[in-house]
Design an enzyme around this catalytic site. Structure first.
Site, PDB file in Angstrom:
ATOM      1  N   CYS A   1       0.834  -1.199   0.000  1.00  0.00           N
ATOM      2  CA  CYS A   1       0.000   0.000   0.000  1.00  0.00           C
ATOM      3  C   CYS A   1       0.866   1.245   0.000  1.00  0.00           C
ATOM      4  O   CYS A   1       1.945   1.275   0.577  1.00  0.00           O
ATOM      5  CB  CYS A   1      -0.956   0.033   1.179  1.00  0.00           C
TER       6      CYS A   1
ATOM      7  N   ARG B   1       6.194  -1.317  -4.221  1.00  0.00           N
ATOM      8  CA  ARG B   1       5.772  -1.886  -2.943  1.00  0.00           C
ATOM      9  C   ARG B   1       4.748  -3.005  -3.134  1.00  0.00           C
ATOM     10  O   ARG B   1       4.518  -3.805  -2.223  1.00  0.00           O
ATOM     11  CB  ARG B   1       5.176  -0.798  -2.049  1.00  0.00           C
TER      12      ARG B   1
ATOM     13  N   ASN C   1      -3.417   2.799   5.084  1.00  0.00           N
ATOM     14  CA  ASN C   1      -2.557   1.612   5.094  1.00  0.00           C
ATOM     15  C   ASN C   1      -2.691   0.952   6.451  1.00  0.00           C
ATOM     16  O   ASN C   1      -2.747   1.637   7.474  1.00  0.00           O
ATOM     17  CB  ASN C   1      -1.087   1.983   4.893  1.00  0.00           C
TER      18      ASN C   1
ATOM     19  N   LYS D   1      12.660 -18.051  -3.756  1.00  0.00           N
ATOM     20  CA  LYS D   1      12.685 -17.256  -4.981  1.00  0.00           C
ATOM     21  C   LYS D   1      11.886 -17.933  -6.090  1.00  0.00           C
ATOM     22  O   LYS D   1      11.143 -17.289  -6.821  1.00  0.00           O
ATOM     23  CB  LYS D   1      14.139 -17.046  -5.446  1.00  0.00           C
TER      24      LYS D   1
ATOM     25  N   HIS E   1      14.438 -38.976   5.745  1.00  0.00           N
ATOM     26  CA  HIS E   1      13.477 -38.856   6.837  1.00  0.00           C
ATOM     27  C   HIS E   1      12.134 -38.321   6.352  1.00  0.00           C
ATOM     28  O   HIS E   1      11.362 -37.787   7.155  1.00  0.00           O
ATOM     29  CB  HIS E   1      14.052 -37.962   7.947  1.00  0.00           C
TER      30      HIS E   1
END
Length: 605
Positions: free
Chosen positions: A2, A27, A99, A482, A501
């Protein structure tokens, strides 16, 4: 996550607001909008597309004004839609952007519905707009001060009123908000970068602050309603760093910027000394007997890597905690522990909250590794080391991660020296290796053509397994993260010794197994793990050092890194994993820089 931009001026602010939104696109967001005071009325435009589409809508409608707010939204309450996009209106009198997350929104919504307010969205934000309208009696500044007392949760808000032109009110609690000071005009934003080119005079609001922006003044009160003065700082936010240049995506650009970023982060480091971390570091480092690392996501994996260094070189016990978990569990505090936070933005909500929790338990020795010198994290900690990665636009972190590792290695050496565990000879060798690191990373980047060939195979898969041992297990975790972040391939990472395992049950020819294979003390053990994969028909993709004696054969694909780099090998080995994720995502046609459902700066829990 935001973004907010607001302004009061004597000129048309529409281009400023839209340019600010563009600078905040990195962002992450899924809708955007703008609202302006136009001829005594509120007008707005909203879009579920990119800011460029919003700009086209605004230009077509001719929307302009002297007072307004704008927003990029990352959905929490309610799906991405025009109705849920900010700004939100209340009775065509109040316009508001927000926000954060309001935890008591349902309680407030019920109360406001009983008062006759009709809700047009699913958001918690619309609740604030209606609350402000309900409390409004002619002074918006006083009204917002009253309203925020009713809110529980995290917020940064910007609001203006139809009946008070040339006035915007801002408030923050747990979410960043800054003021940009101009001449005869003032601005609000969630990030100084949004105002680059408009003003470099910045005020960082403190927790609980409410600010009244008018043409000729900026008035701030604190959480108690007391008038306060906040320092005006000159902040040069470099908008040029967000230019793509010759690269196809910001992520690719940022991967190739790593030699420069590492070199910049090491600039001026010619010897190991506590003062690298602040004037008080010498005294703090002498007192501490352990380290607690708090971080999230990629920064958490940097912390896991540092644990190996700190315990091996500095001989200091280390705990690494996921910040969002640490603050909600009972832990055993140690007042002599160094609390280290790691954050690219310095505004990560969970990490900030975890830091405050640690301090509340009596742990006052705090240090942050951060890429933003003016961030809340730096202001909250006693000590800091500022990485110099530059602006990182791609949501999937690359250069921020490797520069964090460099800073953490410097911290390791400094603590080892403070405890008398670093000889002059070892210090000189480590400094030499750090100085050579940018060149070594450049040599790894030259492997890109070979990695592209692998990515074409990976693009057809839906699952992948990553293996590493010791220091390189966190690097395997980062490689898997990634790949899943930007290609949407399900990927998991395990210590190679854990194969038998459980994870070995997943191995088939359709499950590529990526292995980080440096020529270290565990290489022979790792070779045995690779044989376990081949015996089950698994296909191996191995990043090996030049002298590790792992050869290509049927079902075993090997890319050799130019050299083994000892303790710093982790930094080299993560680079080809970044390239593999990038080129696989490219081959699959995903939105590399803005992957679905993710945001760059996570400022809510």
């Amino acid at each position: 996550m935001c973004g907010i931009v607001g302004a009061v001026a004597q000129r048309n602010i529409t281009p400023i607001l839209l340019e600010g939104l563009k600078r905040l696109e990195y962002r992450g967001y899924d809708s955007c909008g703008i609202a302006l005071h136009v001829n005594g009325q509120l007008q707005r435009s909203r879009s579920t597309s990119r800011v460029a589409e919003l700009q086209a809508q605004v230009e077509q409608s001719g929307l302009s004004g002297f007072t307004g707010i704008a927003h990029t939204r990352w959905a929490t309450h309610g799906v991405p839609s025009s109705a849920n996009a900010h700004p939100h209106f209340s009775r065509d009198r109040i316009a508001l952007v927000h926000n954060g997350i309001i935890e008591n929104h349902e309680e407030l919504r019920t109360e406001l519905k009983a008062l006759g307010y009709v809700f047009e969205s699913q958001t918690d934000t619309e609740v604030i707009a209606h609350l402000v309208d309900h409390l409004y009696q002619g002074d918006l500044f006083e009204t917002v001060q009253q309203a925020v007392k009713r809110l529980r949760g995290a917020y940064a808000i910007a609001v203006f009123c139809r009946d008070e032109p040339h006035r915007v009110i801002g408030a923050r609690q747990g979410s960043p908000l800054i003021v940009g000071v101009g001449k005869g005009e003032n601005f609000l934003a969630s990030d100084a970068m949004a105002l680059a080119g408009t003003t470099d005079q910045i005020i960082y609001l403190e927790e609980g602050d409410v600010v009244d922006l008018q043409l000729q003044r900026c008035w701030i009160v604190d959480v108690h309603g007391k008038a306060v003065e906040r320092e005006v700082r000159t902040v040069h936010a470099h908008s040029g760093a967000a230019e793509l240049g010759p690269y196809r995506h910001y992520m690719q650009k940022e991967i190739f910027e790593q030699p420069r970023a590492i070199g910049d982060t090491l600039e001026g480091v010619t010897s190991i000394m506590p003062e690298l971390f602040g004037d008080k570091a010498y005294g703090v480092f002498k007192q501490i007997d352990s380290v607690l690392i708090l971080a999230c996501g990629t920064s958490y994996y940097a912390g896991l890597t540092a644990k190996y260094w700190l315990e091996s070189i500095a001989k200091i016990p280390v705990n690494v905690e996921i910040a969002s978990e640490y603050r909600y569990r009972d832990s055993v505090p140690n007042s002599n522990s160094l609390v280290v936070t790691i954050s690219q933005s310095g505004e990560t909500a969970d990490t900030l909250a975890a830091l405050k929790h640690a301090r509340s338990l009596g742990m006052q020795h705090t240090l942050t590794i951060c890429n933003v010198s003016t961030s809340a994290m730096v202001r909250e900690c006693v000590l800091s080391y500022i990485t110099r990665a530059g602006i990182e636009v791609g949501v999937a972190s690359t250069k921020a991660f490797t520069t964090q590792l460099v800073a953490l290695f410097l911290l390791t050496l400094t603590l080892a020296q403070s405890k008398g565990r670093l000889s002059d000879v070892d210090e000189a060798e480590h400094i030499k290796a750090l100085r050579h690191l940018p060149l070594a990373v450049s040599a790894v980047l030259a492997l890109e053509p070979q990695i592209i060939a692998w990515s074409e195979e990976f693009a057809r898969k839906e699952n992948a397994l990553f293996l590493g041992r010791g220091l390189h297990y966190p690097i395997a975790l980062e490689g898997a993260l990634k790949l899943k972040e930007i290609s949407y391939i399900h990927a998991e990472a395990y210590p190679a010794g854990e194969l038998k395992h459980g994870p070995l049950a997943l191995v088939t020819k359709e499950m590529p197994v990526v292995t980080v294979a440096p020529n270290d003390a565990l290489i022979e053990k790792l070779k045995s793990n690779l044989q376990e994969v081949r015996a089950r028909g698994g296909e191996l993709f191995v990043f090996a050092d030049a002298d590790s004696h792992i050869t290509s054969s049927e079902g075993v694909h090997v890319i050799r890194l130019p050299e083994h780099y000892g303790q710093l090998s982790a930094i080299l080995h993560v680079v080809p994993l970044q390239l593999l994720a990038y080129h696989t995502a490219l081959a699959r046609g995903t939105d590399v820089d803005k992957p679905r459902n993710l945001a760059k700066s996570v400022t809510v829990e």
